[in-house]
Every structure is written in C-alpha cells, then in structure tokens.
Design an enzyme around this catalytic site. Structure first.
Site, PDB file in Angstrom:
ATOM      1  N   LEU A  67     -13.265 -12.587  -3.771  1.00 57.72           N
ATOM      2  CA  LEU A  67     -13.811 -12.947  -2.455  1.00 57.72           C
ATOM      3  C   LEU A  67     -13.639 -14.425  -2.109  1.00 57.72           C
ATOM      4  CD1 LEU A  67     -15.586 -12.310   0.040  1.00 57.72           C
ATOM      5  CD2 LEU A  67     -17.581 -12.733  -1.408  1.00 57.72           C
ATOM      6  N   TYR A 120      -8.151 -18.133 -16.257  1.00 55.97           N
ATOM      7  CA  TYR A 120      -9.152 -18.818 -15.412  1.00 55.97           C
ATOM      8  C   TYR A 120     -10.362 -19.276 -16.237  1.00 55.97           C
ATOM      9  CZ  TYR A 120     -12.667 -19.091 -11.617  1.00 55.97           C
ATOM     10  OH  TYR A 120     -13.670 -19.472 -10.758  1.00 55.97           O
ATOM     11  N   TYR A 174     -11.023  -0.231 -16.068  1.00 52.93           N
ATOM     12  CA  TYR A 174     -11.278  -1.614 -16.501  1.00 52.93           C
ATOM     13  C   TYR A 174     -12.595  -1.702 -17.264  1.00 52.93           C
ATOM     14  CZ  TYR A 174     -12.934  -6.404 -16.234  1.00 52.93           C
ATOM     15  OH  TYR A 174     -13.474  -7.624 -16.550  1.00 52.93           O
TER      16      TYR A 174
HETATM   17  N1  UDP Z   1     -14.696  -8.719  -0.832  1.00 54.18           N
HETATM   18  C1  UDP Z   1     -14.449  -8.750   0.531  1.00 54.18           C
HETATM   19  N2  UDP Z   1     -13.201  -9.157   0.948  1.00 54.18           N
HETATM   20  C2  UDP Z   1     -12.225  -9.544   0.058  1.00 54.18           C
HETATM   21  C3  UDP Z   1     -12.501  -9.522  -1.324  1.00 54.18           C
HETATM   22  C4  UDP Z   1     -13.754  -9.090  -1.735  1.00 54.18           C
HETATM   23  O1  UDP Z   1     -15.307  -8.417   1.357  1.00 54.18           O
HETATM   24  O2  UDP Z   1     -11.112  -9.889   0.509  1.00 54.18           O
HETATM   25  C5  UDP Z   1     -16.032  -8.284  -1.295  1.00 54.18           C
HETATM   26  C6  UDP Z   1     -15.985  -7.102  -2.261  1.00 54.18           C
HETATM   27  O3  UDP Z   1     -16.026  -5.875  -1.544  1.00 54.18           O
HETATM   28  C7  UDP Z   1     -17.251  -7.334  -3.086  1.00 54.18           C
HETATM   29  C8  UDP Z   1     -17.419  -8.858  -3.101  1.00 54.18           C
HETATM   30  O4  UDP Z   1     -16.603  -9.338  -2.035  1.00 54.18           O
HETATM   31  O5  UDP Z   1     -18.361  -6.780  -2.421  1.00 54.18           O
HETATM   32  C9  UDP Z   1     -16.964  -9.487  -4.394  1.00 54.18           C
HETATM   33  O6  UDP Z   1     -15.682  -9.008  -4.695  1.00 54.18           O
HETATM   34  P1  UDP Z   1     -14.766  -9.633  -5.828  1.00 54.18           P
HETATM   35  O7  UDP Z   1     -13.472  -8.876  -5.829  1.00 54.18           O
HETATM   36  O8  UDP Z   1     -14.705 -11.108  -5.657  1.00 54.18           O
HETATM   37  O9  UDP Z   1     -15.581  -9.370  -7.163  1.00 54.18           O
HETATM   38  P2  UDP Z   1     -16.160  -8.008  -7.820  1.00 54.18           P
HETATM   39  O10 UDP Z   1     -17.610  -7.966  -7.417  1.00 54.18           O
HETATM   40  O11 UDP Z   1     -15.373  -6.863  -7.295  1.00 54.18           O
HETATM   41  O12 UDP Z   1     -15.983  -8.238  -9.271  1.00 54.18           O
END
Ligand code: UDP
Length: 323
Positions: free
Chosen positions: A188, A10, A139
């Site tokens: 997200l 990406y 990770y």
């Molecule tokens: N999130 C959510 N629903 C989803 C995926 C993510 O509510 O289907 C929330 C997740 O709990 C976090 C934010 O979106 O608070 C960003 O998550 P992502 O996985 O995109 O990135 P991260 O911050 O984990 O690297």
C-alpha cells in the site's frame, strides 16, 4: 559472527545495517533474485540460494557463525496462489536446508521471519500469538510449515529459535540509505507514494468492509523497529528465551487514513479511486504486541503513521532521482 540469510531484501538489509551499527559482525547470504546488492551497503555477501545446501555448508565451514537470521523467502500472497510449488521450495525446503546446514555445523540459534499471515482471517483482534493459525494462502501455509519445522528442530536437536510474526512492514531508513524496492510493488504505502511520483496507478481496494470508514485496517510497523526487534531477539536467545512474537504496534490504520497521511506528507492533491476488494484481504489485522514487549523488551519507536510515510517518501523520492 551473525549470518543474515536474505540480507539484501527489505527487512533483511535494514537489520543487517542495524547489526553493524550495533557493532556486531555480520555477513549476508542472498541469491539477489529479489534482493539488491546496493542494499548491503558494503557488508560482505555470499551470493547463494538458501536451497543450495553445498553453499550453506561452505559458509558454515568458513565462518564462525554463532547465530542465524533467516529472512530469505517469497512473500507475495497473489504469487503464492499461482506458484505454490515455488513457495514451498523457497520457504519450506529453503528453511529445511538452512536448518540442516546449521545442525551439521553445530549452530543452534535462529531468528526466523514469519508473518501475521499465519493467523489467516482473525477470529478476534488485536491478535495474540495464541490465536488459532489458519492461513488463507499458500504463502501463509509455507510460513507456518517453516515455523513448525523449526519447532521440531528445537524439540529434537536442541535448537533455540525466535519466530517473529511481522504485521505490515513499512517505512525506510530515516537517513535515506535503504528502503522498500520490490518489483512489482504490491504494498500500500509504496504504491501510493509511487503514484504521487507518477509511477503507476493507485486505487483503494474496497471501501465496503465492516470497518469505521469501510476500508481495511492494518498494523503498520516501521522497518527500523523490525530491525531492532531482530537485534533484541538475538539478545533474548542468549538469555535462553525462544518462541513466537508478534511485531506490530497494537494500533490499526485504515487505507483511508494512510491515504490522508500520504496527502499530508507529500502535499499532493491525492484522491485515489476505489476498486473492488482484493481477494483474500481480511478486514482488520492488528497485533497484540505485548509478548514482544515483555520478553524481548521491544517497543516500536518510529511506527507512528506520519513518521512511517515520511521516511518512505524520502526514500522513494531519492531513489527515483537516482534512476
Ligand atoms: N491496498 C490498496 N491498494 C493497493 C495496495 C494495497 O488499497 O494498491 C490495501 C490492501 O487491500 C490492504 C492494505 O492496503 O487492505 C495493505 O495491503 P498490503 O499489500 O500493503 O499489505 P497486506 O496487508 O496485504 O500484507
């Protein structure tokens, strides 16, 4: 010639494109286990795993490589809990192999993809680079271990490295040529957009966090801004700069604000339900990007939330039409 390791992924593919558009000669190395051949947009590819030291030696033997951008690695926090061995192999051993091949070939300039996950649960926000590093997942541990390995090569062998700590990479090439295509998709913005397109379920993970609207706050940064930061990092290395730099905007957006942006951009009647918290998610992660501004001369240009979601939406609609 710049070697882009993980160039079919990406952030790697957007950076490869930015390099070529800036007139730099670049070649990708990728095993295509997670990346995609289409994402190279015709750039030359060496298909190999970053842990394949022989293949790396071959590449450095054949090409006049002046600097390396290292994107290759595993990125999904949940997967790292289930498969730490795989993560240490790919992210730490892979980095060691690359550094060894560079050392043998006399290549010393490196830009490394790191992450805000090296900070763990923040003690305060916005987070500066000096913030304690206490990762809360394998990770984050592997990315911090790789950073330390790189620093040891700087101290002992004359390497120069820029370590870029990404906050939440999002968005897509504005012309729709490239975008986010993880499988499975956990992030997200793509998950929300895909659910609008009828692909998969989307729920908000927790609305009882100590934030203004109860949902998690993150610092979303456009993938093209990340790509530009790598180009700037190569220039900074040439000027003799090195170190760790946060890549974020300094502004947070909550999951609810992202949902609002998705509603505004797609025009969909989009009202997702709320599910329990996802384990390990800190309430707030926002960068202090001041150092990247002052040392790398980097400022995000496309990272306002609506632009990020618009660009991602264009990409997801197009890629599903092409299915
Ligand atoms: N999130 C959510 N629903 C989803 C995926 C993510 O509510 O289907 C929330 C997740 O709990 C976090 C934010 O979106 O608070 C960003 O998550 P992502 O996985 O995109 O990135 P991260 O911050 O984990 O690297």
């Amino acid at each position: 010639m710049v070697l882009v390791v993980g160039g079919a992924g990406y952030v790697g593919s957007h950076t490869l494109l930015a390099l070529r558009e800036a007139g730099r000669e670049a070649i990708a190395l990728d095993d295509l286990s997670r990346g995609h051949e289409w994402a190279l947009l015709g750039a030359p590819l060496v298909r190999a795993d970053v842990t394949d030291l022989e293949a790396l030696r071959y590449v450095f033997g054949r090409h006049q490589v002046s600097a390396v951008l290292h994107f290759a690695g595993l990125i999904e926090v949940g997967e790292s809990v289930k498969d730490p061995a795989g993560f240490y192999h790919a992210n730490v051993h892979g980095t060691w192999c690359l550094l060894e091949a560079m050392r043998e070939a006399g290549v010393r300039d490196l830009v490394f993809s790191s992450t805000a996950a090296v900070y763990g649960e923040p003690e305060h926000t916005p987070i500066p680079e000096m913030h304690p590093r206490n990762p809360t997942s394998p990770y984050g541990d592997t990315k911090l271990a790789a950073e330390r390995l790189i620093q040891a090569y700087e101290a002992a062998y004359g390497f120069r490295a820029v370590r870029l700590r990404y906050f939440n990479a999002a968005g897509a090439d504005p012309e729709g040529r490239l975008g986010e295509a993880h499988d499975p998709e956990t992030h997200l913005i793509p998950r929300a957009l895909l659910s609008v397109l009828g692909r998969g379920q989307f729920t908000v993970f927790g609305d009882d966090y100590p934030t203004p609207d109860g949902t998690c706050v993150r610092d979303y940064v456009h993938v093209c801004d990340l790509a530009a930061a790598h180009v700037a990092a190569l220039d900074a290395l040439r000027r003799g700069e090195s170190g760790a730099f946060n890549l974020g905007t300094g502004r947070g957006a909550s999951v609810r604000e992202v949902v609002e942006a998705v509603r505004a951009v797609t025009g969909a009647d989009f009202s997702p339900g709320v599910a329990p918290r996802r384990p390990g998610d800190p309430a707030v992660l926002v960068a202090d990007p001041g150092l990247a501004g002052s040392v790398l001369g980097w400022q995000p240009q496309r990272s306002d939330l609506l632009t990020v979601v618009e660009d991602a939406w264009r990409w997801h609609r197009r890629s599903l039409q092409a299915d």
